[in-house]
Design a protein around this motif. Structure first.
Motif, PDB file in Angstrom:
ATOM      1  N   ASP A 141       0.865  -1.180   0.000  1.00 12.83           N
ATOM      2  CA  ASP A 141       0.000   0.000   0.000  1.00 12.83           C
ATOM      3  C   ASP A 141       0.905   1.233   0.000  1.00 12.83           C
ATOM      4  OD1 ASP A 141      -1.645   2.186   0.701  1.00 12.83           O
ATOM      5  OD2 ASP A 141      -3.058   0.887   1.754  1.00 12.83           O
ATOM      6  N   GLU A 142       1.119   1.787  -1.183  1.00 13.74           N
ATOM      7  CA  GLU A 142       2.077   2.889  -1.324  1.00 13.74           C
ATOM      8  C   GLU A 142       1.635   4.130  -0.563  1.00 13.74           C
ATOM      9  OE1 GLU A 142       4.782   4.955  -4.842  1.00 13.74           O
ATOM     10  OE2 GLU A 142       3.021   3.740  -5.369  1.00 13.74           O
ATOM     11  N   THR A 143       0.316   4.380  -0.533  1.00 11.88           N
ATOM     12  CA  THR A 143      -0.192   5.562   0.175  1.00 11.88           C
ATOM     13  C   THR A 143       0.147   5.508   1.652  1.00 11.88           C
ATOM     14  OG1 THR A 143      -2.026   5.827  -1.397  1.00 11.88           O
ATOM     15  CG2 THR A 143      -2.260   6.888   0.748  1.00 11.88           C
ATOM     16  N   LYS A 144      -0.156   4.377   2.287  1.00 14.28           N
ATOM     17  CA  LYS A 144       0.126   4.246   3.717  1.00 14.28           C
ATOM     18  C   LYS A 144       1.627   4.185   3.987  1.00 14.28           C
ATOM     19  CE  LYS A 144      -2.434   1.719   6.350  1.00 14.28           C
ATOM     20  NZ  LYS A 144      -3.090   0.522   6.927  1.00 14.28           N
ATOM     21  N   LEU A 145       2.362   3.554   3.095  1.00 15.45           N
ATOM     22  CA  LEU A 145       3.816   3.485   3.272  1.00 15.45           C
ATOM     23  C   LEU A 145       4.432   4.880   3.266  1.00 15.45           C
ATOM     24  CD1 LEU A 145       6.234   1.494   3.507  1.00 15.45           C
ATOM     25  CD2 LEU A 145       6.442   1.653   1.013  1.00 15.45           C
ATOM     26  N   ASN A 146       3.901   5.760   2.412  1.00 15.65           N
ATOM     27  CA  ASN A 146       4.430   7.124   2.324  1.00 15.65           C
ATOM     28  C   ASN A 146       3.963   8.020   3.467  1.00 15.65           C
ATOM     29  OD1 ASN A 146       6.125   7.042   0.040  1.00 15.65           O
ATOM     30  ND2 ASN A 146       4.360   7.085  -1.319  1.00 15.65           N
ATOM     31  N   ILE A 147       3.078   7.494   4.302  1.00 16.16           N
ATOM     32  CA  ILE A 147       2.697   8.206   5.525  1.00 16.16           C
ATOM     33  C   ILE A 147       3.391   7.561   6.723  1.00 16.16           C
ATOM     34  CG2 ILE A 147       0.809   8.786   7.101  1.00 16.16           C
ATOM     35  CD1 ILE A 147      -1.039   8.917   4.644  1.00 16.16           C
ATOM     36  N   TYR A 148       2.975   6.352   7.040  1.00 16.01           N
ATOM     37  CA  TYR A 148       3.455   5.702   8.260  1.00 16.01           C
ATOM     38  C   TYR A 148       4.891   5.186   8.107  1.00 16.01           C
ATOM     39  CZ  TYR A 148      -1.464   6.122   9.346  1.00 16.01           C
ATOM     40  OH  TYR A 148      -2.727   6.633   9.555  1.00 16.01           O
ATOM     41  N   GLY A 149       5.254   4.762   6.899  1.00 19.14           N
ATOM     42  CA  GLY A 149       6.640   4.358   6.665  1.00 19.14           C
ATOM     43  C   GLY A 149       7.597   5.527   6.783  1.00 19.14           C
ATOM     44  N   LYS A 150       7.188   6.676   6.235  1.00 17.74           N
ATOM     45  CA  LYS A 150       8.034   7.872   6.342  1.00 17.74           C
ATOM     46  C   LYS A 150       8.139   8.345   7.792  1.00 17.74           C
ATOM     47  CE  LYS A 150       7.803   9.986   1.758  1.00 17.74           C
ATOM     48  NZ  LYS A 150       7.397  11.199   1.006  1.00 17.74           N
ATOM     49  N   MET A 184      -7.327   9.310  10.926  1.00 15.06           N
ATOM     50  CA  MET A 184      -5.906   9.625  11.089  1.00 15.06           C
ATOM     51  C   MET A 184      -5.208   9.690   9.732  1.00 15.06           C
ATOM     52  SD  MET A 184      -3.080   7.779  13.552  1.00 15.06           S
ATOM     53  CE  MET A 184      -3.446   6.113  12.995  1.00 15.06           C
ATOM     54  N   THR A 185      -5.451   8.704   8.895  1.00 12.95           N
ATOM     55  CA  THR A 185      -4.808   8.672   7.583  1.00 12.95           C
ATOM     56  C   THR A 185      -5.249   9.857   6.727  1.00 12.95           C
ATOM     57  OG1 THR A 185      -4.684   6.254   7.684  1.00 12.95           O
ATOM     58  CG2 THR A 185      -4.432   7.266   5.516  1.00 12.95           C
ATOM     59  N   ALA A 186      -6.527  10.209   6.813  1.00 12.97           N
ATOM     60  CA  ALA A 186      -7.027  11.352   6.042  1.00 12.97           C
ATOM     61  C   ALA A 186      -6.327  12.642   6.458  1.00 12.97           C
ATOM     62  CB  ALA A 186      -8.537  11.483   6.233  1.00 12.97           C
ATOM     63  N   GLU A 187      -6.156  12.839   7.760  1.00 15.35           N
ATOM     64  CA  GLU A 187      -5.477  14.052   8.241  1.00 15.35           C
ATOM     65  C   GLU A 187      -3.993  14.037   7.869  1.00 15.35           C
ATOM     66  OE1 GLU A 187      -6.150  15.553  12.152  1.00 15.35           O
ATOM     67  OE2 GLU A 187      -8.135  14.623  12.313  1.00 15.35           O
ATOM     68  N   LEU A 188      -3.359  12.892   8.035  1.00 15.76           N
ATOM     69  CA  LEU A 188      -1.923  12.797   7.758  1.00 15.76           C
ATOM     70  C   LEU A 188      -1.626  12.936   6.266  1.00 15.76           C
ATOM     71  CD1 LEU A 188      -0.931   9.932  10.220  1.00 15.76           C
ATOM     72  CD2 LEU A 188      -0.229  12.332  10.357  1.00 15.76           C
ATOM     73  N   SER A 189      -2.578  12.559   5.418  1.00 16.30           N
ATOM     74  CA  SER A 189      -2.346  12.651   3.978  1.00 16.30           C
ATOM     75  C   SER A 189      -2.213  14.097   3.506  1.00 16.30           C
ATOM     76  CB  SER A 189      -3.484  11.964   3.211  1.00 16.30           C
ATOM     77  OG  SER A 189      -4.710  12.655   3.400  1.00 16.30           O
ATOM     78  N   LYS A 190      -2.643  15.034   4.346  1.00 10.46           N
ATOM     79  CA  LYS A 190      -2.551  16.452   4.009  1.00 10.46           C
ATOM     80  C   LYS A 190      -1.252  17.083   4.512  1.00 10.46           C
ATOM     81  CE  LYS A 190      -7.581  16.789   4.467  1.00 10.46           C
ATOM     82  NZ  LYS A 190      -8.694  17.392   5.249  1.00 10.46           N
ATOM     83  N   ILE A 191      -0.462  16.274   5.228  1.00 13.30           N
ATOM     84  CA  ILE A 191       0.774  16.775   5.840  1.00 13.30           C
ATOM     85  C   ILE A 191       1.990  16.321   5.026  1.00 13.30           C
ATOM     86  CG2 ILE A 191       2.198  16.755   7.935  1.00 13.30           C
ATOM     87  CD1 ILE A 191      -0.433  18.121   8.396  1.00 13.30           C
ATOM     88  N   ASP A 192       2.943  17.203   4.862  1.00 14.68           N
ATOM     89  CA  ASP A 192       4.236  16.815   4.292  1.00 14.68           C
ATOM     90  C   ASP A 192       5.063  16.226   5.434  1.00 14.68           C
ATOM     91  OD1 ASP A 192       6.911  16.701   3.393  1.00 14.68           O
ATOM     92  OD2 ASP A 192       6.565  18.330   1.963  1.00 14.68           O
ATOM     93  N   ILE A 193       5.137  14.906   5.479  1.00 14.32           N
ATOM     94  CA  ILE A 193       5.780  14.213   6.600  1.00 14.32           C
ATOM     95  C   ILE A 193       7.229  14.668   6.774  1.00 14.32           C
ATOM     96  CG2 ILE A 193       6.396  11.978   7.591  1.00 14.32           C
ATOM     97  CD1 ILE A 193       3.366  12.445   7.387  1.00 14.32           C
ATOM     98  N   ASP A 194       7.939  14.818   5.676  1.00  9.18           N
ATOM     99  CA  ASP A 194       9.354  15.161   5.753  1.00  9.18           C
ATOM    100  C   ASP A 194       9.575  16.576   6.293  1.00  9.18           C
ATOM    101  OD1 ASP A 194      10.221  12.699   4.721  1.00  9.18           O
ATOM    102  OD2 ASP A 194       9.855  13.368   2.664  1.00  9.18           O
TER     103      ASP A 194
END
Length: 454
Positions: free
Chosen positions: A38-47, A276-286
């Motif tokens: 799941d690339e979407t979740k990986l780019n949130i929680y993996g990052k 949680m995922t919806a809110e985090l998807s709007k954030i630049d994790i890095d």
């Protein structure tokens, strides 16, 4: 040393990263790969996990990837923590069971069989890749639920390099240690049974036997997961019970509480994770990890505060916080790391693991996968021989193990008959007619995975 996490896009990824990175130098782990399809979740929680790892061990080579072969190639150890079908399928698994009047808990309840239908198929594909691309002596630690059925089935399929892991026993020992000391590592235990169905017959703190004292200690029923049980029950069972035994000893209460709740546990988690995922998807994790962490801590905190609340009517009192720099027992990653620590030492030490019984618990087969205190030695894993096992405890263990054996047979042979037999014998189903209905519904739900079952 290379360590790979399959399921690295899960919401618990930061916990894994923290535990591994905190001990990476000590354990000679210089390469860590988190893989998820799941690339979407990986780019949130993996990052987020990668950020935590860098904070604790800047020199650790940490990668995230959707490429399983890349993740597995030349790895020394693998942790599997996947949720095939996602949260939505868990919700449906549990609701189908409840519609038939039985508990739908995803590991001990009937829903666990449906989850296993999906989990094993996916894990077999990874195990084949591990045989082909990982280092020859690679070990796999499986945290994918239902860990009991999954671990049994993988071993029955010949994947002897797999071990089931669970953080419930180690978490309970940690809570007992902190009940009496400031040292969370002070408690050790002798445990026997199955995953999520195990009994401590000994708990020592700084070398002193404390099992009876803990059972009598009123604070233990306030500050630890003994809160789900009555003291009288523990005294009768001559043991400290795994928290999931609540579903067996208080079955009708658990069922009534869930049916009267606005949401099942699966529905709660699906809602929390979705928000949680919806809110985090709007954030630049890095660029804004602090904001992302604040969002994560809020939603995951709600999840922890409601742990087993719907089933028991009891909420945890202590607010949940995630301190990146605070030492902890490492959760299920801590179990895997303990194995690695002992293996690296070249010496022997004990820990709790799901492995083949090999005569340790009389009344079970040698190839039955049990949750038990083991010695990890240069010559392999040796489960402790358990003497004077309580007859009633053993009877429940045996009944659930027969279910797990039949569940394994059903999944390996794609046998509808064995699936019905498995759930018929499951103590939380205990009905041929209900089992038949459940299997019909689960086959329809999982038709993408079970179209060749007969």
């Amino acid at each position: 040393m290379k360590l790979t996490v399959i399921g690295g896009g899960g919401v618990r990824s930061m916990f894994l990263a923290k535990s591994i990175a905190a001990r990476a130098d000590e354990l000679n782990i210089d390469k860590l790969v988190f893989m998820d399809n799941d690339e979407t979740k990986l780019n949130i929680y993996g990052k987020m996990a990668k950020h935590v790892a860098f904070m604790l061990c800047p020199d650790l080579d940490f990668e995230i990837t959707t490429n399983a072969v890349e993740a597995i190639t030349d790895t020394d150890y693998v942790i599997t923590t996947i949720r095939e079908g996602g949260d939505e399928m868990r919700v449906r698994d549990e609701r189908i069971a409840l519609s038939c009047g039985v508990l739908g808990q995803e590991t001990t309840g009937a829903a666990g069989f449906s989850f296993a239908m999906r989990s094993v198929k996916a894990l077999v594909e990874y195990c084949e890749l591990i045989k082909k691309y990982a280092k020859r002596d690679c070990k796999v630690f499986n945290f994918t639920n239902p860990a009991g059925v999954v671990s049994q089935t993988l071993r029955d399929l010949g994947y002897d390099f797999t071990y089931g892991i669970c953080d419930a026993p180690s978490g309970m020992l940690r809570s007992f240690a902190l009940l009496y000391t400031d040292d969370e590592t002070a408690a050790r235990g002798e445990i026997y049974g199955l995953n999520h169905l195990s009994y401590f017959n000994s708990v020592t703190i700084n070398g002193k036997e404390m099992l009876d004292d803990i059972i009598e200690n009123e604070k233990a029923y306030e500050l630890t997961d003994l809160r789900y049980f009555e003291k009288k029950l523990l005294k009768e069972r001559h043991s400290i019970l795994n928290e999931y035994l609540y579903y067996f000893y208080y079955r009708e209460k658990a069922l009534e509480n869930i049916l009267n709740s606005e949401k099942t546990r699966g529905e709660q988690i699906a809602e929390y994770n979705k928000n949680m995922t919806a809110e985090l998807s709007k954030i630049d994790i890095d660029r804004d990890f602090d904001k992302a962490f604040e969002i994560f801590e809020y939603w995951y905190g709600k999840r922890e505060e409601n742990y087993m609340a719907a089933e028991t009517g009891i909420r945890r009192k202590n607010p949940w916080r995630f301190n990146i720099f605070e030492k902890d027992n490492g959760g299920y990653a801590g179990v895997a790391l303990k194995f690695i620590e002992i293996a690296n030492s070249g010496k022997s030490d004990s820990m709790i693991l799901c492995t083949a019984n090999e005569g340790a618990i009389e009344g079970l087969r040698d190839d039955d996968i049990v949750e038990i205190t083991c010695d990890i030695t240069p010559n392999g894993v040796i489960p402790h021989k358990m003497k004077n096992v309580d007859e009633q405890n053993l009877e429940l263990i045996r009944r659930v193990k027969i279910y797990e054996r039949l569940a394994s047979k059903a999944i390996r042979e794609k046998s509808i008959q064995s699936a019905v037999e498995a759930l018929t014998l499951h103590p939380l189903v205990n009905s041929y007619s209900i089992a038949t209905t459940l299997i019909d519904k689960y086959l329809e739900l999982n038709k993408e995975y079970t179209d060749d079952w007969r």
